[in-house]
Design a protein around this motif. Structure first.
Motif, PDB file in Angstrom:
ATOM      1  N   ASP A 182     -14.863  -0.774   0.661  1.00 23.84           N
ATOM      2  CA  ASP A 182     -13.649   0.019   0.885  1.00 23.84           C
ATOM      3  C   ASP A 182     -13.831   1.383   0.255  1.00 23.84           C
ATOM      4  OD1 ASP A 182     -11.102   0.680   1.716  1.00 23.84           O
ATOM      5  OD2 ASP A 182     -10.052  -0.647   0.320  1.00 23.84           O
TER       6      ASP A 182
ATOM      7  N   GLN B 298       0.813  -1.220   0.000  1.00 23.61           N
ATOM      8  CA  GLN B 298       0.000   0.000   0.000  1.00 23.61           C
ATOM      9  C   GLN B 298       0.849   1.274   0.000  1.00 23.61           C
ATOM     10  OE1 GLN B 298      -3.141  -0.295   3.082  1.00 23.61           O
ATOM     11  NE2 GLN B 298      -2.647  -2.455   3.188  1.00 23.61           N
TER      12      GLN B 298
ATOM     13  N   GLN C 274     -14.086  -6.336   7.816  1.00 29.52           N
ATOM     14  CA  GLN C 274     -15.372  -5.657   7.813  1.00 29.52           C
ATOM     15  C   GLN C 274     -16.465  -6.618   8.284  1.00 29.52           C
ATOM     16  OE1 GLN C 274     -17.081  -4.730   3.988  1.00 29.52           O
ATOM     17  NE2 GLN C 274     -18.299  -3.019   4.798  1.00 29.52           N
TER      18      GLN C 274
ATOM     19  N   GLY D  24      -7.457   6.850   2.752  1.00 25.27           N
ATOM     20  CA  GLY D  24      -7.932   5.986   3.827  1.00 25.27           C
ATOM     21  C   GLY D  24      -7.435   6.474   5.166  1.00 25.27           C
TER      22      GLY D  24
ATOM     23  N   THR E  54      -0.055   5.729   3.362  1.00 28.14           N
ATOM     24  CA  THR E  54       0.621   4.581   3.959  1.00 28.14           C
ATOM     25  C   THR E  54       2.125   4.723   3.812  1.00 28.14           C
ATOM     26  OG1 THR E  54      -1.272   3.192   3.388  1.00 28.14           O
ATOM     27  CG2 THR E  54       0.774   2.060   3.984  1.00 28.14           C
TER      28      THR E  54
ATOM     29  N   THR F  90      -6.678   2.384  10.111  1.00 28.57           N
ATOM     30  CA  THR F  90      -7.304   1.063  10.159  1.00 28.57           C
ATOM     31  C   THR F  90      -7.426   0.438   8.774  1.00 28.57           C
ATOM     32  OG1 THR F  90      -9.422   2.231  10.186  1.00 28.57           O
ATOM     33  CG2 THR F  90      -8.598   1.404  12.305  1.00 28.57           C
ATOM     34  N   ASP F  91      -7.540   1.260   7.743  1.00 24.11           N
ATOM     35  CA  ASP F  91      -7.645   0.718   6.388  1.00 24.11           C
ATOM     36  C   ASP F  91      -6.384  -0.038   5.986  1.00 24.11           C
ATOM     37  OD1 ASP F  91     -10.252   1.699   5.897  1.00 24.11           O
ATOM     38  OD2 ASP F  91      -9.453   3.673   5.376  1.00 24.11           O
TER      39      ASP F  91
ATOM     40  N   VAL G 230      -7.042  -3.477   7.474  1.00 18.75           N
ATOM     41  CA  VAL G 230      -8.140  -4.154   6.783  1.00 18.75           C
ATOM     42  C   VAL G 230      -7.710  -4.602   5.393  1.00 18.75           C
ATOM     43  CG1 VAL G 230     -10.469  -3.834   5.819  1.00 18.75           C
ATOM     44  CG2 VAL G 230      -9.924  -2.961   8.104  1.00 18.75           C
ATOM     45  N   ARG G 231      -7.044  -3.716   4.654  1.00 22.60           N
ATOM     46  CA  ARG G 231      -6.618  -4.060   3.289  1.00 22.60           C
ATOM     47  C   ARG G 231      -5.571  -5.161   3.286  1.00 22.60           C
ATOM     48  NH1 ARG G 231      -6.480   2.364   1.712  1.00 22.60           N
ATOM     49  NH2 ARG G 231      -8.660   2.519   1.045  1.00 22.60           N
TER      50      ARG G 231
ATOM     51  N   THR H 128      -1.669   4.279  -1.384  1.00 19.72           N
ATOM     52  CA  THR H 128      -2.557   5.085  -0.543  1.00 19.72           C
ATOM     53  C   THR H 128      -1.778   6.336  -0.156  1.00 19.72           C
ATOM     54  OG1 THR H 128      -3.625   3.096   0.307  1.00 19.72           O
ATOM     55  CG2 THR H 128      -3.952   5.131   1.551  1.00 19.72           C
TER      56      THR H 128
ATOM     57  N   ARG I 102     -13.301   0.189  10.877  1.00 13.40           N
ATOM     58  CA  ARG I 102     -12.412   1.323  10.616  1.00 13.40           C
ATOM     59  C   ARG I 102     -12.134   2.121  11.882  1.00 13.40           C
ATOM     60  NH1 ARG I 102     -14.009   4.997   6.025  1.00 13.40           N
ATOM     61  NH2 ARG I 102     -11.764   5.130   5.675  1.00 13.40           N
TER      62      ARG I 102
END
Length: 199
Positions: free
Chosen positions: A58, A38, A82, A64, A179, A67-68, A71-72, A42, A114
């Motif tokens: 998403d 990422q 999620q 983002g 990121t 937390t993304d 999650v990703r 991101t 998130r």
């Protein structure tokens, strides 16, 4: 027995064996590699509330929140936080409500995954909650770390396999500029240390 029937039976036996065999455990290397992918993709931090698809919802990958990143990364390993967090919150609402830092009235599949306290509660319930340490060697690649930032803001990131010359692991996270992978583990008070390697 004909060769065709024998081939069909062999296929069925193999399919059944694969179905009942234990799933391979996601490795820490896969997790931090998924987080690292990422970096440079991101590029911004955007905390606005948005309605998301479910499952697999998403916001656009170029933006983002912290937390993304988590999650990703887990989604690349086949785990949709999620869904997992939302279902766990519905089953154990009182636990999450107690740990939350806001007035939650009900689970919300658009935002539950998130929020840092929800992820921390999920990892503590379904993974391993480890002691918080000031020793960098206590943090393994793929571990999850949470912090308390100034203004009582929560933050979360994934431990990298890269370390500073002093042995402090780098962190993969999004603290406001997209990121990044950087040396910041001890920049803020660490509030949680988790390890979750689902099958």
């Amino acid at each position: 027995m004909s060769a065709r029937l024998l081939s069909l039976l062999s296929f069925i036996v193999l399919a059944v064996a694969q179905a009942i065999a234990p799933a391979a455990q996601a490795s820490p290397a896969e997790l931090f590699a998924a987080a690292r992918s990422q970096v440079g993709v991101t590029l911004s931090y955007d905390p606005r509330y948005e309605r998301l698809a479910y499952p697999g919802g998403d916001v656009p990958i170029e933006r983002g929140v912290c937390t993304d990143v988590i999650v990703r990364a887990y989604r690349k390993l086949g785990q949709d936080l999620q869904v997992l967090v939302h279902q766990d919150m519905k089953q154990s609402w009182a636990v999450y409500q107690k740990q939350g830092r806001w007035q939650m009235k009900a689970p919300d599949r658009n935002i539950d995954h998130r929020r840092v306290p929800n992820l921390a509660t999920f990892f503590a319930r379904h993974g391993t909650s480890l002691p918080v340490s000031k020793d960098g060697s206590a943090y393994r690649p793929g571990d999850i770390v949470t912090w308390m930032l100034p203004g009582n803001l929560t933050h979360i990131g994934i431990v990298s396999d890269k370390r500073t010359g002093a042995g402090t692991p780098l962190m993969i996270h999004n603290i406001g500029a997209g990121t990044r992978e950087e040396n910041m583990l001890f920049d803020f008070p660490v509030t949680g240390h988790y390890r979750w390697q689902p099958k």
